[in-house]
Design a protein around this motif. Structure first.
Motif, PDB file in Angstrom:
ATOM      1  N   GLU A   1     -13.442 -26.792  10.008  1.00 15.60           N
ATOM      2  CA  GLU A   1     -12.355 -27.000   9.058  1.00 15.60           C
ATOM      3  C   GLU A   1     -12.835 -26.689   7.650  1.00 15.60           C
ATOM      4  OE1 GLU A   1     -11.893 -31.193   7.476  1.00 15.60           O
ATOM      5  OE2 GLU A   1     -12.454 -31.624   9.569  1.00 15.60           O
ATOM      6  N   THR A   2     -11.856 -26.598   6.731  1.00 17.49           N
ATOM      7  CA  THR A   2     -12.222 -26.500   5.318  1.00 17.49           C
ATOM      8  C   THR A   2     -11.912 -27.774   4.549  1.00 17.49           C
ATOM      9  OG1 THR A   2     -10.069 -25.486   4.834  1.00 17.49           O
ATOM     10  CG2 THR A   2     -11.962 -23.994   5.156  1.00 17.49           C
TER      11      THR A   2
ATOM     12  N   CYS B   1     -14.010 -33.798   8.993  1.00 17.00           N
ATOM     13  CA  CYS B   1     -15.049 -33.565   7.985  1.00 17.00           C
ATOM     14  C   CYS B   1     -16.189 -34.578   8.166  1.00 17.00           C
ATOM     15  CB  CYS B   1     -14.461 -33.658   6.588  1.00 17.00           C
ATOM     16  SG  CYS B   1     -15.282 -32.575   5.425  1.00 17.00           S
TER      17      CYS B   1
ATOM     18  N   CYS C   1      -9.536 -27.823   2.715  1.00 17.64           N
ATOM     19  CA  CYS C   1      -9.183 -27.224   1.432  1.00 17.64           C
ATOM     20  C   CYS C   1      -7.996 -27.951   0.793  1.00 17.64           C
ATOM     21  CB  CYS C   1      -8.860 -25.747   1.621  1.00 17.64           C
ATOM     22  SG  CYS C   1      -7.386 -25.417   2.609  1.00 17.64           S
TER      23      CYS C   1
ATOM     24  N   VAL D   1     -18.354 -21.656   7.181  1.00 20.00           N
ATOM     25  CA  VAL D   1     -18.749 -22.839   7.960  1.00 20.00           C
ATOM     26  C   VAL D   1     -19.217 -22.410   9.349  1.00 20.00           C
ATOM     27  CG1 VAL D   1     -17.935 -25.006   8.975  1.00 20.00           C
ATOM     28  CG2 VAL D   1     -17.181 -24.335   6.671  1.00 20.00           C
TER      29      VAL D   1
ATOM     30  N   ALA E   1     -15.500 -27.006  -0.976  1.00 21.62           N
ATOM     31  CA  ALA E   1     -15.737 -25.577  -0.714  1.00 21.62           C
ATOM     32  C   ALA E   1     -17.184 -25.333  -0.308  1.00 21.62           C
ATOM     33  CB  ALA E   1     -15.409 -24.751  -1.955  1.00 21.62           C
TER      34      ALA E   1
ATOM     35  N   ASP F   1      -8.855 -23.121  11.540  1.00 19.20           N
ATOM     36  CA  ASP F   1      -9.146 -24.128  10.513  1.00 19.20           C
ATOM     37  C   ASP F   1      -8.306 -25.355  10.841  1.00 19.20           C
ATOM     38  OD1 ASP F   1      -9.601 -25.676   8.293  1.00 19.20           O
ATOM     39  OD2 ASP F   1      -9.336 -24.046   6.847  1.00 19.20           O
TER      40      ASP F   1
ATOM     41  N   ASN G   1     -11.424 -24.755  -2.643  1.00 15.97           N
ATOM     42  CA  ASN G   1     -11.640 -24.294  -1.272  1.00 15.97           C
ATOM     43  C   ASN G   1     -10.354 -23.681  -0.723  1.00 15.97           C
ATOM     44  OD1 ASN G   1     -13.006 -23.893   1.121  1.00 15.97           O
ATOM     45  ND2 ASN G   1     -13.173 -26.040   1.663  1.00 15.97           N
TER      46      ASN G   1
ATOM     47  N   GLY H   1     -17.204 -29.234   8.102  1.00 16.89           N
ATOM     48  CA  GLY H   1     -16.639 -28.432   7.029  1.00 16.89           C
ATOM     49  C   GLY H   1     -17.711 -27.953   6.075  1.00 16.89           C
ATOM     50  N   GLY H   2     -17.309 -27.720   4.838  1.00 17.80           N
ATOM     51  CA  GLY H   2     -18.170 -27.149   3.822  1.00 17.80           C
ATOM     52  C   GLY H   2     -19.542 -27.783   3.648  1.00 17.80           C
TER      53      GLY H   2
ATOM     54  N   TYR I   1     -12.493 -19.545   3.784  1.00 15.07           N
ATOM     55  CA  TYR I   1     -13.896 -19.959   3.719  1.00 15.07           C
ATOM     56  C   TYR I   1     -14.380 -20.674   4.981  1.00 15.07           C
ATOM     57  CZ  TYR I   1     -13.371 -19.057  -1.335  1.00 15.07           C
ATOM     58  OH  TYR I   1     -13.124 -18.480  -2.556  1.00 15.07           O
ATOM     59  N   VAL I   2     -13.473 -20.938   5.917  1.00 19.71           N
ATOM     60  CA  VAL I   2     -13.925 -21.573   7.158  1.00 19.71           C
ATOM     61  C   VAL I   2     -14.892 -20.649   7.904  1.00 19.71           C
ATOM     62  CG1 VAL I   2     -12.149 -20.778   8.798  1.00 19.71           C
ATOM     63  CG2 VAL I   2     -13.113 -23.080   9.016  1.00 19.71           C
TER      64      VAL I   2
END
Length: 255
Positions: free
Chosen positions: A201-202, A154, A204, A225, A208, A4, A217, A175-176, A221-222
């Motif tokens: 990436e997140t 992002c 975060c 993605v 999210a 991440d 986020n 990302g998300g 959670y990555v």
């Protein structure tokens, strides 16, 4: 193994349960993270997290929204911090035309100063771009950012700009939003970015991915993605995971 490349574990959203968040990331296969500091408060916390966690690294920079608060003293501080063995990039830096705290002219000057510093110390940069693509490109070209390269963090632009950034020695980080059902542009980007120039990436606690959209986020959670990118590229998840981790380790010079 997942990397991440952009987290903000250094802000108050994670104050109560940071250890649990890190444990969930490990369980999800997240082996590396870069904690990004962007002002007086978050930069020291990013360094501290990197010092206290083996596979967490730090990036330090000055966020464009707060550009009006940056003086030469802060720039000198960033230069000193860049010598830390676990600081692997300068950023996030760039332009943000959504918020009006810092005038555009001030943002541009602070952005230019940070790119010049990056070239001086030979360190890659992490770019924050919000509603400012043409000016971002112009400044990156004029300041010869190609010499150090960097990450379009992002990435939110259309696929038509991808090659422009690739030609400037930049990686595209998704990302998300690539998982959002109504987000066409990130999905098109995921399809066209070469696997060897892709990062994940997140960002975060922000952005999210689906099905957690709207919630806090976190690095675990990555994986969502990476799974979505694998689906869009029609390749195995393991291939996306391996490639994006390899890209990040090589680009940020992490051994």
């Amino acid at each position: 193994m997942l990397f991440d490349t952009h987290v903000h574990l250094n802000i108050d959203h994670f104050k109560e349960d940071l250890e649990e968040v890190k444990a969930r990331a490990k369980d999800a296969g997240v082996s590396y993270m870069i904690v990004v500091g962007f002002d007086h408060e978050t930069i020291p916390k990013a360094i501290e997290l990197a010092e206290n966690n083996q596979n967490i690294y730090a990036a330090v920079g000055w966020h464009p929204v707060d550009a009006i608060d940056m003086t030469d003293q802060e720039l000198n501080w960033l230069e000193e911090l860049s010598k830390h063995p676990k600081v692997v990039a300068l950023g996030e830096m760039g332009l943000d035309y959504h918020w009006d705290k810092s005038p555009k002219a001030v943002q541009k000057e602070v952005f230019r100063k940070q790119i010049r510093l990056a070239r001086k110390i030979d360190m890659p940069i992490i770019i924050h771009n919000r509603e400012a693509t043409e000016d971002i490109i112009e400044i990156l070209q004029e300041e010869k950012a190609v010499e150090v390269g960097g990450v379009m963090h992002c990435y939110s632009d259309s696929a038509e700009y991808v090659q422009t950034f690739l030609d400037m020695n930049f990686y595209i980080s998704l990302g998300g939003p690539v998982t959002f059902k109504n987000a066409r542009a990130p999905k098109e980007v995921a399809k066209v970015v070469p696997l060897d120039r892709l990062l994940i990436e997140t960002d975060c606690p922000f952005l999210a991915p689906h099905p957690n959209r709207g919630k806090r986020n976190e690095p675990a959670y990555v994986k969502l993605v990476a799974e979505k990118i694998a689906e869009l590229k029609n390749i195995p998840f393991e291939e996306v995971s391996a490639a994006t981790t390899k890209n990040a380790l090589q680009f940020f010079k992490i051994e």
